[in-house]
Design a protein around this motif. Sequence first.
Motif, PDB file in Angstrom:
ATOM      1  N   ARG A 241       0.832  -1.208   0.000  1.00 22.19           N
ATOM      2  CA  ARG A 241       0.000   0.000   0.000  1.00 22.19           C
ATOM      3  C   ARG A 241       0.864   1.255   0.000  1.00 22.19           C
ATOM      4  O   ARG A 241       0.591   2.207  -0.743  1.00 22.19           O
ATOM      5  CB  ARG A 241      -0.929  -0.024   1.209  1.00 22.19           C
ATOM      6  N   PHE A 242       1.920   1.276   0.833  1.00 19.46           N
ATOM      7  CA  PHE A 242       2.787   2.456   0.870  1.00 19.46           C
ATOM      8  C   PHE A 242       3.531   2.632  -0.449  1.00 19.46           C
ATOM      9  O   PHE A 242       3.684   3.752  -0.944  1.00 19.46           O
ATOM     10  CB  PHE A 242       3.791   2.320   2.016  1.00 19.46           C
ATOM     11  N   VAL A 243       3.985   1.534  -1.045  1.00 17.50           N
ATOM     12  CA  VAL A 243       4.687   1.612  -2.339  1.00 17.50           C
ATOM     13  C   VAL A 243       3.757   2.147  -3.417  1.00 17.50           C
ATOM     14  O   VAL A 243       4.152   2.971  -4.256  1.00 17.50           O
ATOM     15  CB  VAL A 243       5.250   0.228  -2.727  1.00 17.50           C
ATOM     16  N   VAL A 275       4.478  -0.164  11.407  1.00 22.24           N
ATOM     17  CA  VAL A 275       4.349   0.894  10.411  1.00 22.24           C
ATOM     18  C   VAL A 275       5.686   1.597  10.208  1.00 22.24           C
ATOM     19  O   VAL A 275       6.087   1.886   9.074  1.00 22.24           O
ATOM     20  CB  VAL A 275       3.269   1.902  10.836  1.00 22.24           C
ATOM     21  N   GLY A 276       6.387   1.868  11.309  1.00 22.30           N
ATOM     22  CA  GLY A 276       7.698   2.498  11.206  1.00 22.30           C
ATOM     23  C   GLY A 276       8.704   1.614  10.485  1.00 22.30           C
ATOM     24  O   GLY A 276       9.510   2.100   9.675  1.00 22.30           O
ATOM     25  N   ILE A 277       8.662   0.311  10.763  1.00 27.32           N
ATOM     26  CA  ILE A 277       9.558  -0.626  10.078  1.00 27.32           C
ATOM     27  C   ILE A 277       9.273  -0.644   8.582  1.00 27.32           C
ATOM     28  O   ILE A 277      10.196  -0.620   7.752  1.00 27.32           O
ATOM     29  CB  ILE A 277       9.413  -2.039  10.673  1.00 27.32           C
ATOM     30  N   ALA A 278       7.989  -0.701   8.215  1.00 30.26           N
ATOM     31  CA  ALA A 278       7.626  -0.744   6.799  1.00 30.26           C
ATOM     32  C   ALA A 278       8.052   0.541   6.083  1.00 30.26           C
ATOM     33  O   ALA A 278       8.606   0.493   4.971  1.00 30.26           O
ATOM     34  CB  ALA A 278       6.117  -0.950   6.663  1.00 30.26           C
ATOM     35  N   ALA A 279       7.820   1.695   6.705  1.00 30.70           N
ATOM     36  CA  ALA A 279       8.200   2.966   6.078  1.00 30.70           C
ATOM     37  C   ALA A 279       9.712   3.072   5.917  1.00 30.70           C
ATOM     38  O   ALA A 279      10.220   3.500   4.870  1.00 30.70           O
ATOM     39  CB  ALA A 279       7.672   4.128   6.920  1.00 30.70           C
ATOM     40  N   ALA A 280      10.460   2.672   6.954  1.00 31.39           N
ATOM     41  CA  ALA A 280      11.924   2.723   6.870  1.00 31.39           C
ATOM     42  C   ALA A 280      12.444   1.758   5.823  1.00 31.39           C
ATOM     43  O   ALA A 280      13.407   2.065   5.096  1.00 31.39           O
ATOM     44  CB  ALA A 280      12.522   2.393   8.237  1.00 31.39           C
ATOM     45  N   ALA A 281      11.829   0.575   5.717  1.00 32.33           N
ATOM     46  CA  ALA A 281      12.261  -0.400   4.716  1.00 32.33           C
ATOM     47  C   ALA A 281      12.042   0.136   3.304  1.00 32.33           C
ATOM     48  O   ALA A 281      12.875  -0.074   2.412  1.00 32.33           O
ATOM     49  CB  ALA A 281      11.510  -1.712   4.915  1.00 32.33           C
ATOM     50  N   ILE A 282      10.923   0.823   3.084  1.00 31.61           N
ATOM     51  CA  ILE A 282      10.657   1.386   1.758  1.00 31.61           C
ATOM     52  C   ILE A 282      11.655   2.485   1.434  1.00 31.61           C
ATOM     53  O   ILE A 282      12.162   2.577   0.304  1.00 31.61           O
ATOM     54  CB  ILE A 282       9.207   1.916   1.705  1.00 31.61           C
ATOM     55  N   TYR A 283      11.980   3.334   2.409  1.00 34.81           N
ATOM     56  CA  TYR A 283      12.952   4.405   2.171  1.00 34.81           C
ATOM     57  C   TYR A 283      14.331   3.826   1.864  1.00 34.81           C
ATOM     58  O   TYR A 283      15.005   4.252   0.911  1.00 34.81           O
ATOM     59  CB  TYR A 283      13.023   5.317   3.388  1.00 34.81           C
ATOM     60  N   ALA A 284      14.749   2.817   2.644  1.00 31.46           N
ATOM     61  CA  ALA A 284      16.053   2.184   2.404  1.00 31.46           C
ATOM     62  C   ALA A 284      16.067   1.467   1.062  1.00 31.46           C
ATOM     63  O   ALA A 284      17.065   1.509   0.319  1.00 31.46           O
ATOM     64  CB  ALA A 284      16.374   1.210   3.541  1.00 31.46           C
ATOM     65  N   SER A 299       7.205   9.849   5.216  1.00 28.32           N
ATOM     66  CA  SER A 299       6.589  10.185   6.493  1.00 28.32           C
ATOM     67  C   SER A 299       5.136  10.606   6.326  1.00 28.32           C
ATOM     68  O   SER A 299       4.270  10.250   7.122  1.00 28.32           O
ATOM     69  CB  SER A 299       7.377  11.309   7.167  1.00 28.32           C
ATOM     70  N   GLU A 300       4.850  11.346   5.261  1.00 32.57           N
ATOM     71  CA  GLU A 300       3.488  11.816   5.031  1.00 32.57           C
ATOM     72  C   GLU A 300       2.544  10.660   4.683  1.00 32.57           C
ATOM     73  O   GLU A 300       1.403  10.618   5.150  1.00 32.57           O
ATOM     74  CB  GLU A 300       3.491  12.841   3.896  1.00 32.57           C
ATOM     75  N   VAL A 301       3.031   9.713   3.894  1.00 31.17           N
ATOM     76  CA  VAL A 301       2.196   8.574   3.501  1.00 31.17           C
ATOM     77  C   VAL A 301       1.967   7.637   4.683  1.00 31.17           C
ATOM     78  O   VAL A 301       0.845   7.166   4.924  1.00 31.17           O
ATOM     79  CB  VAL A 301       2.843   7.820   2.321  1.00 31.17           C
TER      80      VAL A 301
END
Length: 328
Positions: A241-243, A275-284, A299-301
């Motif tokens: 979903r975040f991607v 949620v934080g793990i998923a967002a950080a994984a997408i950024y990395a 962060s906004e998403v």
Amino acid sequence: MSESTIQSRTAEQTGERTADEQFDHDETEVCPECGGDLVTDSERGETVCSECGLVVEEDEIDPGPEWRAFDSAEKDKKSRVGAPTTNMMHDKGLSTNIGWQNKDAYGNSLSSRQREKMQRLRTWNERFRTRDSKERNLKQALGEIDRMASALGLPENVRETASVIYRRALDEDLLPGRSIEGVATASLYAAARQAGNPRSLDEIERVSRIDRMELTRTYRYVVRELNLEVKPADPESYVPRFVSDLDLSEEVSRQARELIESARKEGVLSGKSPVGIAAAAIYAAALLSNERITQGEVSEVANISEVTIRNRYKELLEAKSAGSQQVA
């Protein structure tokens, strides 16, 4: 005319009619050529003789359904005789509903007098659909669940599960002392996690009419009292979903899942927000795939702080490098 003459003529007419009916019956039941038995071939829509093969009738109308079903559940799902029952309505969809259009069966507009009459019928129909306070409670709660699920983009199976959870809570008298909106929100949150399509507390709070503290308190109470089996949210379930919201490639999604799996093996995920793990994984993963994205966009998403992303993505990269060294 004598009575005996009338009786004889009546008998003759009855005999003729009986003979004609018998002839028609024999003509339809036996082959007109050889007198053999007739067999109906439903696949070809034909009636043929079992002895000589003569086709007596063809292009017969099939009154059965045009679909096939291989079990009872599929048959009930495909059947169009009435609307299917659903737990998402307080009466399971078995009651009638008067449409809001002020038109007759031919599409013509109703007169003012007829419109007033239909409005009165709609009002009384709504009153009769809920017989007692329990049904009114259920109607309000299921409407709230449907509203929040639509705002969150949750599928129908999640809404159905949330409706079942709320019905259980209502049957076991868990509502006294708690708001309808609170139990409905907690049911939807639990159903989303059970279905593997979770939403964060921040997302749920944004569409709910209760605050976060009441949501968490009611959620823990409902899960404990109903003995619901709710697993901890998997960070990988948030990745697609975040991607998609960030319009990133499938390569980023794959890399993010690999980072999360490496962190799971190294024990980094314990006690961390999924949620934080998923967002950080997408950024990395975006950095590893050479796709331009900022921490602010992620962060906004994901609705988390940039500080959390910075801390977590470093931990994920360290976990991956540690795993690579062990394999080497």
